[in-house]
Design an enzyme around this catalytic site. Sequence first.
Site, PDB file in Angstrom:
ATOM      1  N   CYS A 140      35.711  45.916  35.292  1.00 17.66           N
ATOM      2  CA  CYS A 140      36.742  44.675  35.125  1.00 17.66           C
ATOM      3  C   CYS A 140      37.696  45.452  35.743  1.00 17.66           C
ATOM      4  O   CYS A 140      38.262  46.493  35.775  1.00 17.66           O
ATOM      5  CB  CYS A 140      36.888  44.855  33.754  1.00 17.66           C
ATOM      6  SG  CYS A 140      37.923  43.513  33.169  1.00 17.66           S
ATOM      7  N   PRO A 141      38.617  44.408  36.377  1.00 15.92           N
ATOM      8  CA  PRO A 141      38.340  42.855  36.465  1.00 15.92           C
ATOM      9  C   PRO A 141      37.526  42.376  37.512  1.00 15.92           C
ATOM     10  O   PRO A 141      37.528  41.300  37.901  1.00 15.92           O
ATOM     11  CB  PRO A 141      39.909  42.480  36.572  1.00 15.92           C
ATOM     12  CG  PRO A 141      40.484  43.506  37.550  1.00 15.92           C
ATOM     13  CD  PRO A 141      39.884  44.963  36.985  1.00 15.92           C
TER      14      PRO A 141
END
Length: 84
Positions: free
Chosen positions: A18-19
């Site tokens: 992430c992201p």
Amino acid sequence: MNDLPAPDRTIDTSGKLCPYPIVETAKAVRALAPGAVLLVIATDPGIALDMPMWCKATRNEHLATFKDGAAWKSYVRRLPREDA
């Protein structure tokens, strides 16, 4: 999960944290026609929480996110936008 539609496009974000999976999802969804389905393959378990929240925030339809072996699969349908 056999009741899911066949994806119009698939992106593989395996090995990325992430992201990155959500950033790549946003790019891919923008390139799809309304009603098209995107399959996102990821190894970051955070996608299980991030994808439904991203879909709600961007007014796209979250169809499913589930673990499939070592990977996660997330299905998103691009919805028509009134401002598009």
